[in-house]
Motif scaffolding. Structure first.
Motif, PDB file in Angstrom:
ATOM      1  N   TYR A   1       0.848  -1.190   0.000  1.00 54.39           N
ATOM      2  CA  TYR A   1       0.000   0.000   0.000  1.00 54.39           C
ATOM      3  C   TYR A   1       0.883   1.240   0.000  1.00 54.39           C
ATOM      4  CZ  TYR A   1      -3.155   3.727   1.238  1.00 54.39           C
ATOM      5  OH  TYR A   1      -3.848   4.913   1.218  1.00 54.39           O
ATOM      6  N   ALA A   2       0.577   2.185  -0.887  1.00 52.87           N
ATOM      7  CA  ALA A   2       1.303   3.454  -0.945  1.00 52.87           C
ATOM      8  C   ALA A   2       0.362   4.586  -0.577  1.00 52.87           C
ATOM      9  CB  ALA A   2       1.875   3.673  -2.348  1.00 52.87           C
ATOM     10  N   GLY A   3       0.698   5.311   0.480  1.00 51.87           N
ATOM     11  CA  GLY A   3      -0.118   6.444   0.888  1.00 51.87           C
ATOM     12  C   GLY A   3      -0.107   7.534  -0.168  1.00 51.87           C
ATOM     13  N   ALA A   4      -1.241   8.199  -0.336  1.00 53.76           N
ATOM     14  CA  ALA A   4      -1.365   9.253  -1.349  1.00 53.76           C
ATOM     15  C   ALA A   4      -1.644  10.614  -0.732  1.00 53.76           C
ATOM     16  CB  ALA A   4      -2.472   8.900  -2.333  1.00 53.76           C
ATOM     17  N   SER A   5      -1.867  10.658   0.589  1.00 52.20           N
ATOM     18  CA  SER A   5      -2.214  11.918   1.244  1.00 52.20           C
ATOM     19  C   SER A   5      -1.775  11.863   2.697  1.00 52.20           C
ATOM     20  CB  SER A   5      -3.734  12.153   1.166  1.00 52.20           C
ATOM     21  OG  SER A   5      -4.121  13.217   2.011  1.00 52.20           O
ATOM     22  N   ASP A   6      -1.549  13.022   3.278  1.00 54.21           N
ATOM     23  CA  ASP A   6      -1.147  13.080   4.683  1.00 54.21           C
ATOM     24  C   ASP A   6      -2.255  12.637   5.633  1.00 54.21           C
ATOM     25  OD1 ASP A   6       1.332  13.930   3.968  1.00 54.21           O
ATOM     26  OD2 ASP A   6       1.081  16.018   4.600  1.00 54.21           O
ATOM     27  N   VAL A   7      -3.482  12.493   5.144  1.00 52.37           N
ATOM     28  CA  VAL A   7      -4.571  12.049   6.017  1.00 52.37           C
ATOM     29  C   VAL A   7      -4.875  10.556   5.861  1.00 52.37           C
ATOM     30  CG1 VAL A   7      -5.616  14.342   6.028  1.00 52.37           C
ATOM     31  CG2 VAL A   7      -6.382  12.663   4.359  1.00 52.37           C
ATOM     32  N   ASP A   8      -4.134   9.858   5.025  1.00 53.78           N
ATOM     33  CA  ASP A   8      -4.433   8.444   4.767  1.00 53.78           C
ATOM     34  C   ASP A   8      -4.331   7.568   6.007  1.00 53.78           C
ATOM     35  OD1 ASP A   8      -4.934   8.972   2.147  1.00 53.78           O
ATOM     36  OD2 ASP A   8      -3.380   7.667   1.337  1.00 53.78           O
ATOM     37  N   PHE A   9      -3.480   7.931   6.952  1.00 56.26           N
ATOM     38  CA  PHE A   9      -3.243   7.070   8.109  1.00 56.26           C
ATOM     39  C   PHE A   9      -3.943   7.559   9.371  1.00 56.26           C
ATOM     40  CE2 PHE A   9       0.499   6.776   5.289  1.00 56.26           C
ATOM     41  CZ  PHE A   9       0.329   5.463   4.893  1.00 56.26           C
ATOM     42  N   LEU A  10      -4.758   8.591   9.254  1.00 51.12           N
ATOM     43  CA  LEU A  10      -5.508   9.067  10.406  1.00 51.12           C
ATOM     44  C   LEU A  10      -6.665   8.117  10.702  1.00 51.12           C
ATOM     45  CD1 LEU A  10      -5.630  12.910   9.712  1.00 51.12           C
ATOM     46  CD2 LEU A  10      -3.970  11.610  11.063  1.00 51.12           C
ATOM     47  N   PRO A  11      -7.147   8.078  11.957  1.00 49.80           N
ATOM     48  CA  PRO A  11      -8.174   7.093  12.338  1.00 49.80           C
ATOM     49  C   PRO A  11      -9.432   7.122  11.465  1.00 49.80           C
ATOM     50  CG  PRO A  11      -7.216   8.066  14.300  1.00 49.80           C
ATOM     51  CD  PRO A  11      -6.640   8.816  13.136  1.00 49.80           C
ATOM     52  N   GLU A  12      -9.888   8.304  11.094  1.00 48.02           N
ATOM     53  CA  GLU A  12     -11.101   8.390  10.284  1.00 48.02           C
ATOM     54  C   GLU A  12     -10.797   8.696   8.825  1.00 48.02           C
ATOM     55  OE1 GLU A  12     -14.156   7.547  11.187  1.00 48.02           O
ATOM     56  OE2 GLU A  12     -13.197   6.924  13.052  1.00 48.02           O
TER      57      GLU A  12
END
Length: 393
Positions: free
Chosen positions: A152-163
């Motif tokens: 998995y490659a994150g695409a945004s700084d919010v991808d790993f936030l809880p919601e």
């Protein structure tokens, strides 16, 4: 408020990707990009008005991997293309049409069923997902059952936030995405902030690999005569802030490029109407990627007004050309751009970049140098090769 200046980086030169040694490129390993919306970008179809940053980046990487010895496939939605079309060496497997099926029931069929069939037909070594969605869960489940590996490659700084920052509409889908994130065999982050967020909120480590970009081979010299803004027209991109800046600089020409986010057409029309009221703003709407590129060649300044980002492809398009950039987001790239917090500060910096050629040249050299050091294709290719080696080597 004023600008938060970045420390200029050293100087370097961009270079095209070179073929790596066989042990690095893992010749003949099969990588599959699971990218439902990527067909319009990969195929360069100007008639399908779909273009997201994750899809652009996956198309760039797919071509880069093919050029360096990998077997590459891509799973996309059915936009009317023949199944197993081959584009620049990438074999594309189609699944469901965007509007196919009965609402509610179509979650299972045809979406889940056709996606699963395509994953099985591809039979890759590694399945690659980018951007938060339920497809990560489906891919990790498929890989677990079939002895494959998932990335998995994150695409945004919010991808790993809880919601997940509200990116995913339904709670069910957010839950499935988080299950997929927990099960992925490897995670790639675009920057250190994403890596720390992944550790804090997901309890997983990630490998930092920046995005990459290559300049088009055919480019024409153009007069740098406009301030450019390029993004999907949606609330999180804050196009209204760009219009506030334009109102403060009536002597400068502003160009806005971007189509509506599906379901947000009313906001798009509102922004288009506001832009039409400003005589120095040219609102282009959606343009295919090939038609967007020349605007970066003719711009004097590139402006980003987003609330959050990962690493926008538009930054790389600008920096590779030495196009000074002003932005509201911190992507951890010292020397490559200047940050602003309000329209007055942005207008002042843009005016300085027009009025002072020395200031423009300094910023141009800094962003070009930083791009060469961090985002050149050969650097990114080698880093991905090491991840793939760890997964299946």
């Amino acid at each position: 408020m004023g600008f938060a200046e970045k420390v200029p980086a050293g100087f370097g030169a961009t270079a095209r990707a070179a073929v790596l040694p066989a042990k690095k490129q893992m010749a003949n390993k099969h990588i599959c990009f699971v990218a439902p919306h990527a067909w319009p970008v990969l195929s360069r179809d100007p008639h399908i008005k779909v273009m997201g940053g994750a899809e652009v980046q996956q198309s760039i990487l797919a071509r880069l991997f093919v050029a360096n010895g990998y077997r590459v496939s891509m799973v996309t939605m059915d936009y009317g293309q023949p199944d197993r079309s081959v584009v620049d060496g990438v074999t594309v497997y189609k699944t469901f049409a965007p509007d196919a099926g009965v609402p509610v029931l179509r979650f299972l069929h045809p979406r889940i069923t056709s996606m699963w069939r395509a994953l099985r037909a591809v039979d890759a070594d590694i399945y690659y997902c980018r951007s938060a969605s339920i497809w990560l869960w489906l891919v990790t489940e498929f890989c677990r059952r079939n002895g494959k590996r998932s990335l998995y490659a994150g695409a945004s700084d919010v991808d790993f936030l809880p919601e997940v920052g509200g990116q995913i509409r339904y709670a069910r889908d957010r839950w499935l995405y988080r299950r997929g994130l927990a099960a992925a065999d490897a995670i790639v982050a675009q920057n250190e902030a994403q890596r720390e967020s992944c550790r804090e909120h997901c309890g997983r480590d990630a490998v930092v690999i920046p995005s990459c970009y290559e300049l088009p081979q055919e480019r024409r010299a153009a007069q740098r005569d406009c301030v450019l803004w390029v993004a999907m027209i949606q609330e999180s991109k804050r196009p209204e802030l760009l219009l506030e800046i334009a109102a403060r600089l009536p002597q400068r020409r502003f160009v806005m490029i971007g189509g509506p986010r599906p379901g947000h057409e009313a906001f798009y029309e509102r922004m288009r109407a506001q832009a039409a009221a400003l005589p120095n703003v040219e609102f282009k709407g959606f343009l295919p990627l090939a038609q967007v590129e020349p605007w970066f060649d003719r711009a004097r300044v590139f402006v980003n007004t987003s609330r959050y980002e990962g690493m926008p492809n538009t930054f790389l398009q600008a920096w590779a050309r030495g196009l000074p950039t002003v932005a509201t987001v911190d992507v951890g790239a010292p020397g490559a751009y200047a940050m602003f917090q309000d329209a007055d500060a942005a207008a002042a910096e843009i005016q300085a970049l027009y009025a002072d050629d020395g200031h423009w040249a300094m910023r141009s050299a800094a962003c070009r140098s930083y791009f060469a050091q961090k985002y050149a294709p050969e650097t990114v290719l080698e880093q991905y090769g090491e991840v793939f080696q760890a997964l299946v080597g």
